[in-house]
Structures are given as structure tokens and as C-alpha cells.
Write a protein that holds these residues in place. Structure first.
Motif, PDB file in Angstrom:
ATOM      1  N   THR A   4      14.624 -35.518   7.753  1.00 14.34           N
ATOM      2  CA  THR A   4      14.213 -34.229   7.199  1.00 14.34           C
ATOM      3  C   THR A   4      13.197 -34.390   6.089  1.00 14.34           C
ATOM      4  O   THR A   4      12.515 -33.436   5.759  1.00 14.34           O
ATOM      5  CB  THR A   4      15.425 -33.441   6.675  1.00 14.34           C
ATOM      6  N   SER A   8       6.183 -34.678   9.411  1.00 13.24           N
ATOM      7  CA  SER A   8       6.130 -34.562  10.860  1.00 13.24           C
ATOM      8  C   SER A   8       4.943 -33.695  11.232  1.00 13.24           C
ATOM      9  O   SER A   8       4.487 -32.866  10.445  1.00 13.24           O
ATOM     10  CB  SER A   8       7.427 -33.973  11.414  1.00 13.24           C
ATOM     11  N   TYR A  30       6.402 -38.541  13.638  1.00 16.32           N
ATOM     12  CA  TYR A  30       6.900 -38.572  12.266  1.00 16.32           C
ATOM     13  C   TYR A  30       6.174 -39.658  11.477  1.00 16.32           C
ATOM     14  O   TYR A  30       5.635 -40.598  12.050  1.00 16.32           O
ATOM     15  CB  TYR A  30       8.406 -38.886  12.253  1.00 16.32           C
ATOM     16  N   GLU A  53       8.735 -24.793   9.946  1.00 17.83           N
ATOM     17  CA  GLU A  53       9.648 -24.238  10.953  1.00 17.83           C
ATOM     18  C   GLU A  53       9.073 -24.406  12.357  1.00 17.83           C
ATOM     19  O   GLU A  53       9.779 -24.755  13.296  1.00 17.83           O
ATOM     20  CB  GLU A  53       9.929 -22.752  10.678  1.00 17.83           C
ATOM     21  N   SER A  56       9.247 -28.039  13.466  1.00 19.52           N
ATOM     22  CA  SER A  56      10.618 -28.370  13.839  1.00 19.52           C
ATOM     23  C   SER A  56      10.907 -27.940  15.281  1.00 19.52           C
ATOM     24  O   SER A  56      11.516 -28.682  16.049  1.00 19.52           O
ATOM     25  CB  SER A  56      11.587 -27.698  12.872  1.00 19.52           C
ATOM     26  N   SER A 136       4.540 -30.553   8.388  1.00 18.61           N
ATOM     27  CA  SER A 136       5.547 -30.215   7.380  1.00 18.61           C
ATOM     28  C   SER A 136       5.809 -31.455   6.566  1.00 18.61           C
ATOM     29  O   SER A 136       5.533 -32.566   6.984  1.00 18.61           O
ATOM     30  CB  SER A 136       6.832 -29.736   8.053  1.00 18.61           C
TER      31      SER A 136
END
Length: 137
Positions: A4, A8, A30, A53, A56, A136
Motif C-alpha cells: 500500500t 503504483s 509497482y 483509487e 487500485s 498513486s
């Protein structure tokens, strides 16, 4: 470092006239791979949109697969953003070309563009493909 917290990135290609018109995930990754995706997009003059978002969700789509119908609305909003950016850049380039043609230096250089190579020289070129990596952190 957990997943997290790693950067990415995902890249989409959208070829509307071909196939069923759904965008495809053409790159994702990533860490260093994500950084390379963003770097290559910027080097190619492509737009980069940061939406954690969205990234993801796109990371769950298989590489070279079309996005699922559940993502159509979100990706349509992303493409609308891209279209607005391109329109703004086109308007700025047109204004700059008109301003250059109106100056004495522009008139001495031949005034208005004579052919497509003059237009490209004055206005620059814009990306040929609406390829849009998202990142992100």
C-alpha cells in the motif's frame, strides 16, 4: 515496505474506432516499474493523471485486457479529463501561433504557417494516442 505504500502505476490505451472500443490496460506495475511507466509516458509527451483509487482498480485488470464494464464510467471521466486538457492545449497553441504571426519577428519569418510543418513547428505536436498512465503514492 508494504504494497500500500509503494508507488503504483497503470497505463491505458484507447483505440475507439477499433474493436468494441473498450480501453485496455497496456502497462502496470509497482515501485521501479511504476516509476518507469510514468517516466516513459512523460518522455513521450503523454498526460499523467494521479488517481490512487483508479490505479487500485486497474491493477486488478489483467495486462493487455480490456477494462471490465464496471469501470466504464470511471474511465469515461478520465478520458473526458484528457479531452479537456487536449482542447486547452490546442487553444493555447493556436493563440501562441496567432501571437507569433502578429509580431514583426513572425512576419519576418514568413507570417502565417505555409504548410503542416510550419504548424507543427509553431504549435508543437500533441500525443497521437490517448494513453494515460495513472499513479498513486
Amino acid at each position: 515496505m508494504s504494497r500500500t505504500h509503494r508507488k503504483s502505476a497503470a497505463a491505458l490505451a484507447y483505440d475507439a474506432p477499433e474493436g468494441d472500443g473498450a480501453p485496455r490496460v497496456v502497462a502496470k506495475g509497482y515501485g521501479l516499474v511504476a516509476e518507469m511507466i510514468v517516466q516513459r509516458a512523460k518522455e513521450a509527451g503523454l498526460y499523467v493523471h494521479e488517481a490512487p483509487e483508479m490505479v487500485s482498480l486497474l491493477m486488478r485488470v489483467d495486462l493487455d485486457a480490456k477494462i471490465p464494464p464496471q469501470l466504464y464510467q470511471a474511465v469515461a471521466e478520465l478520458l473526458a479529463w484528457l479531452h479537456r486538457l487536449e482542447a486547452e492545449n490546442d487553444a493555447k497553441a493556436k493563440a501562441a501561433a496567432q501571437a507569433q504571426a502578429a509580431t514583426p519577428a513572425g512576419a519576418a519569418a514568413g507570417g502565417a504557417p505555409r504548410d503542416i510543418s510550419d504548424v507543427r513547428r509553431i504549435a508543437g505536436t500533441r500525443p497521437a494516442l490517448p494513453f494515460n498512465p495513472s499513479t498513486s503514492t
